[in-house]
Design a protein around this motif. Structure first.
Motif, PDB file in Angstrom:
ATOM      1  N   MET A   1       0.842  -1.190   0.000  1.00  0.00           N
ATOM      2  CA  MET A   1       0.000   0.000   0.000  1.00  0.00           C
ATOM      3  C   MET A   1       0.881   1.245   0.000  1.00  0.00           C
ATOM      4  O   MET A   1       1.835   1.344   0.777  1.00  0.00           O
ATOM      5  N   ARG A   2       0.559   2.184  -0.875  1.00  0.00           N
ATOM      6  CA  ARG A   2       1.240   3.470  -0.907  1.00  0.00           C
ATOM      7  C   ARG A   2       0.217   4.558  -0.620  1.00  0.00           C
ATOM      8  O   ARG A   2      -0.867   4.562  -1.183  1.00  0.00           O
ATOM      9  N   TRP A   3       0.573   5.469   0.281  1.00  0.00           N
ATOM     10  CA  TRP A   3      -0.321   6.546   0.682  1.00  0.00           C
ATOM     11  C   TRP A   3       0.233   7.869   0.181  1.00  0.00           C
ATOM     12  O   TRP A   3       1.438   8.116   0.259  1.00  0.00           O
ATOM     13  N   ILE A   4      -0.652   8.723  -0.333  1.00  0.00           N
ATOM     14  CA  ILE A   4      -0.226  10.041  -0.793  1.00  0.00           C
ATOM     15  C   ILE A   4      -1.358  11.035  -0.551  1.00  0.00           C
ATOM     16  O   ILE A   4      -2.536  10.718  -0.750  1.00  0.00           O
ATOM     17  N   GLY A   5      -1.001  12.218  -0.082  1.00  0.00           N
ATOM     18  CA  GLY A   5      -1.993  13.267   0.099  1.00  0.00           C
ATOM     19  C   GLY A   5      -2.178  14.052  -1.186  1.00  0.00           C
ATOM     20  O   GLY A   5      -1.228  14.257  -1.949  1.00  0.00           O
ATOM     21  N   LEU A   6      -3.380  14.485  -1.433  1.00  0.00           N
ATOM     22  CA  LEU A   6      -3.639  15.312  -2.610  1.00  0.00           C
ATOM     23  C   LEU A   6      -2.875  16.626  -2.514  1.00  0.00           C
ATOM     24  O   LEU A   6      -2.269  17.086  -3.486  1.00  0.00           O
ATOM     25  N   ALA A   7      -2.896  17.224  -1.327  1.00  0.00           N
ATOM     26  CA  ALA A   7      -2.183  18.483  -1.092  1.00  0.00           C
ATOM     27  C   ALA A   7      -1.740  18.526   0.357  1.00  0.00           C
ATOM     28  O   ALA A   7      -2.418  17.990   1.240  1.00  0.00           O
ATOM     29  N   ASN A   8      -0.602  19.159   0.602  1.00  0.00           N
ATOM     30  CA  ASN A   8      -0.131  19.297   1.973  1.00  0.00           C
ATOM     31  C   ASN A   8      -1.019  20.283   2.714  1.00  0.00           C
ATOM     32  O   ASN A   8      -1.293  21.378   2.214  1.00  0.00           O
ATOM     33  N   ASN A   9      -1.455  19.907   3.911  1.00  0.00           N
ATOM     34  CA  ASN A   9      -2.413  20.757   4.616  1.00  0.00           C
ATOM     35  C   ASN A   9      -1.764  21.895   5.393  1.00  0.00           C
ATOM     36  O   ASN A   9      -2.469  22.694   6.004  1.00  0.00           O
ATOM     37  N   GLU A  10      -0.434  21.996   5.365  1.00  0.00           N
ATOM     38  CA  GLU A  10       0.235  23.119   6.018  1.00  0.00           C
ATOM     39  C   GLU A  10       0.639  24.204   5.031  1.00  0.00           C
ATOM     40  O   GLU A  10       0.525  25.391   5.327  1.00  0.00           O
ATOM     41  N   ILE A  11       1.128  23.801   3.873  1.00  0.00           N
ATOM     42  CA  ILE A  11       1.654  24.786   2.923  1.00  0.00           C
ATOM     43  C   ILE A  11       0.931  24.754   1.579  1.00  0.00           C
ATOM     44  O   ILE A  11       1.212  25.575   0.713  1.00  0.00           O
ATOM     45  N   ILE A  20       3.546   9.046  -8.392  1.00  0.00           N
ATOM     46  CA  ILE A  20       3.599   8.063  -7.311  1.00  0.00           C
ATOM     47  C   ILE A  20       2.686   6.876  -7.622  1.00  0.00           C
ATOM     48  O   ILE A  20       3.043   5.713  -7.387  1.00  0.00           O
ATOM     49  N   ALA A  21       1.506   7.156  -8.170  1.00  0.00           N
ATOM     50  CA  ALA A  21       0.585   6.074  -8.517  1.00  0.00           C
ATOM     51  C   ALA A  21       1.182   5.173  -9.597  1.00  0.00           C
ATOM     52  O   ALA A  21       1.052   3.939  -9.541  1.00  0.00           O
ATOM     53  N   GLU A  26       3.805  -0.184 -10.855  1.00  0.00           N
ATOM     54  CA  GLU A  26       4.949  -0.998 -11.272  1.00  0.00           C
ATOM     55  C   GLU A  26       5.337  -2.002 -10.193  1.00  0.00           C
ATOM     56  O   GLU A  26       5.804  -3.108 -10.494  1.00  0.00           O
ATOM     57  N   LEU A  27       5.141  -1.622  -8.932  1.00  0.00           N
ATOM     58  CA  LEU A  27       5.507  -2.479  -7.809  1.00  0.00           C
ATOM     59  C   LEU A  27       4.358  -3.384  -7.369  1.00  0.00           C
ATOM     60  O   LEU A  27       4.518  -4.182  -6.445  1.00  0.00           O
ATOM     61  N   GLY A  28       3.198  -3.226  -8.003  1.00  0.00           N
ATOM     62  CA  GLY A  28       2.049  -4.038  -7.636  1.00  0.00           C
ATOM     63  C   GLY A  28       1.385  -3.610  -6.347  1.00  0.00           C
ATOM     64  O   GLY A  28       0.710  -4.411  -5.688  1.00  0.00           O
ATOM     65  N   ALA A  29       1.561  -2.345  -5.963  1.00  0.00           N
ATOM     66  CA  ALA A  29       1.013  -1.850  -4.702  1.00  0.00           C
ATOM     67  C   ALA A  29      -0.292  -1.099  -4.933  1.00  0.00           C
ATOM     68  O   ALA A  29      -0.504  -0.481  -5.982  1.00  0.00           O
ATOM     69  N   LEU A  30      -1.167  -1.162  -3.940  1.00  0.00           N
ATOM     70  CA  LEU A  30      -2.382  -0.361  -3.955  1.00  0.00           C
ATOM     71  C   LEU A  30      -2.033   1.083  -3.602  1.00  0.00           C
ATOM     72  O   LEU A  30      -1.028   1.351  -2.935  1.00  0.00           O
ATOM     73  N   GLU A  47      -9.236   8.356 -10.797  1.00  0.00           N
ATOM     74  CA  GLU A  47      -9.012   7.277 -11.754  1.00  0.00           C
ATOM     75  C   GLU A  47      -7.630   6.643 -11.604  1.00  0.00           C
ATOM     76  O   GLU A  47      -7.381   5.555 -12.138  1.00  0.00           O
ATOM     77  N   LEU A  48      -6.737   7.292 -10.857  1.00  0.00           N
ATOM     78  CA  LEU A  48      -5.369   6.795 -10.710  1.00  0.00           C
ATOM     79  C   LEU A  48      -5.156   5.982  -9.440  1.00  0.00           C
ATOM     80  O   LEU A  48      -4.083   5.402  -9.263  1.00  0.00           O
ATOM     81  N   VAL A  49      -6.147   5.951  -8.546  1.00  0.00           N
ATOM     82  CA  VAL A  49      -5.926   5.352  -7.230  1.00  0.00           C
ATOM     83  C   VAL A  49      -6.943   4.249  -6.955  1.00  0.00           C
ATOM     84  O   VAL A  49      -7.944   4.099  -7.661  1.00  0.00           O
ATOM     85  N   ASP A  50      -6.674   3.489  -5.896  1.00  0.00           N
ATOM     86  CA  ASP A  50      -7.557   2.392  -5.503  1.00  0.00           C
ATOM     87  C   ASP A  50      -8.515   2.792  -4.388  1.00  0.00           C
ATOM     88  O   ASP A  50      -9.632   2.279  -4.305  1.00  0.00           O
ATOM     89  N   LEU A  51      -8.054   3.675  -3.520  1.00  0.00           N
ATOM     90  CA  LEU A  51      -8.880   4.170  -2.428  1.00  0.00           C
ATOM     91  C   LEU A  51      -8.668   5.671  -2.291  1.00  0.00           C
ATOM     92  O   LEU A  51      -7.583   6.181  -2.579  1.00  0.00           O
ATOM     93  N   ALA A  52      -9.699   6.365  -1.832  1.00  0.00           N
ATOM     94  CA  ALA A  52      -9.581   7.804  -1.587  1.00  0.00           C
ATOM     95  C   ALA A  52     -10.476   8.166  -0.411  1.00  0.00           C
ATOM     96  O   ALA A  52     -11.592   7.653  -0.285  1.00  0.00           O
ATOM     97  N   SER A  53      -9.977   9.027   0.452  1.00  0.00           N
ATOM     98  CA  SER A  53     -10.747   9.442   1.621  1.00  0.00           C
ATOM     99  C   SER A  53     -11.014  10.940   1.578  1.00  0.00           C
ATOM    100  O   SER A  53     -10.187  11.723   1.110  1.00  0.00           O
ATOM    101  N   PHE A  54     -12.196  11.315   2.074  1.00  0.00           N
ATOM    102  CA  PHE A  54     -12.634  12.706   2.110  1.00  0.00           C
ATOM    103  C   PHE A  54     -13.165  13.011   3.505  1.00  0.00           C
ATOM    104  O   PHE A  54     -13.683  12.128   4.185  1.00  0.00           O
ATOM    105  N   SER A  55     -13.048  14.271   3.910  1.00  0.00           N
ATOM    106  CA  SER A  55     -13.517  14.690   5.227  1.00  0.00           C
ATOM    107  C   SER A  55     -14.606  15.741   5.069  1.00  0.00           C
ATOM    108  O   SER A  55     -14.407  16.755   4.389  1.00  0.00           O
ATOM    109  N   GLY A  56     -15.747  15.496   5.700  1.00  0.00           N
ATOM    110  CA  GLY A  56     -16.880  16.392   5.544  1.00  0.00           C
ATOM    111  C   GLY A  56     -16.628  17.804   6.030  1.00  0.00           C
ATOM    112  O   GLY A  56     -17.026  18.774   5.386  1.00  0.00           O
TER     113      GLY A  56
END
Length: 229
Positions: A1-11, A20-21, A26-30, A47-56
């Motif tokens: 599993m590889r995790w990536i943020g859409l945007a940094n929440n500080e800057i 990254i996706a 290539e490595l067979g990772a989600l 369309e590039l990722v397997d999971l995505a999370s959102f905060s209301g």
């Protein structure tokens, strides 16, 4: 599993999700995309990722969140006892929160282009004012269009926040996740800023309803903290 943020929440810097996706594939990772910060301003590349999370609450929807997962992604349930949410989370669904988050995402999809167009020049005015006060800009393009962040090396962020608060301007020093902490930002330290600069960080953001008169008032308040900086 590889995790990536859409945007940094500080800057506000947008992360290289596509690169990254592609490497993860290539490595067979989600790939999990943390899209909590930014969907009001940029389209998450789902369309590039397997999971995505959102905060209301970051979308103006109040409590609640959303986890988007491809059907073929195996997920172990967090709670057991019922068949709700395809057997992945037992218990009564919070329908009101689900509708609120879905509605907020729909509004973002329809309005983000106009919001971004209006926010960018206003955030640029704030960034220019921070630089004029002697602050070091933090973050770089591509960034969220509503972010104005900088670091002062001669004054603490908490002193800046107090002065701005007294002037009626809401600001932050670091991420909301670290609210109340006096520790320096690990993000800024990792970027190579000094300890003094990391402790003197300031984050200003504009929202969809922010207008030019409010930016003028913020600039006036910033000029008033020149003695601190």
């Amino acid at each position: 599993m590889r995790w990536i943020g859409l945007a940094n929440n500080e800057i506000g810097t947008l992360q290289p999700v596509a690169e990254i996706a592609a490497r993860a594939r290539e490595l067979g990772a989600l790939v999990h995309l943390d899209a909590c910060q930014g969907p009001a301003w940029v389209r998450p590349p789902l369309e590039l990722v397997d999971l995505a999370s959102f905060s209301g609450h970051k979308l103006g929807a109040g409590r609640g969140g959303l986890l988007l997962a491809r059907r073929e992604v195996p997920l172990q349930p967090l709670q057991f006892g019922g068949p709700q949410e395809w057997g992945r989370r037992a218990g009564r669904e919070d329908v009101a929160a689900a509708v609120a988050v879905a509605t907020a995402l729909d509004v973002c999809a329809r309005c983000r282009a106009d919001w971004s167009l209006a926010a960018r020049p206003r955030a640029e005015r704030l960034r220019a004012a921070l630089v004029e006060l002697g602050a070091r800009p933090t973050g770089a393009e591509p960034r969220l269009p509503n972010f104005a962040t900088a670091a002062f090396g001669r004054v603490k962020g908490e002193d800046l926040l107090l002065a701005l608060d007294l002037a009626g301007i809401a600001a932050s020093s670091g991420s909301a996740c670290a609210s109340g902490s006096l520790d320096p930002s690990h993000v800024l330290l990792a970027m190579g800023l000094s300890m003094a600069e990391a402790l003197g960080s300031l984050r200003l953001t504009v929202g969809p309803q922010t207008n030019d008169a409010e930016i003028d008032r913020a600039l006036q308040a910033l000029s008033g903290i020149a003695a601190l900086a």
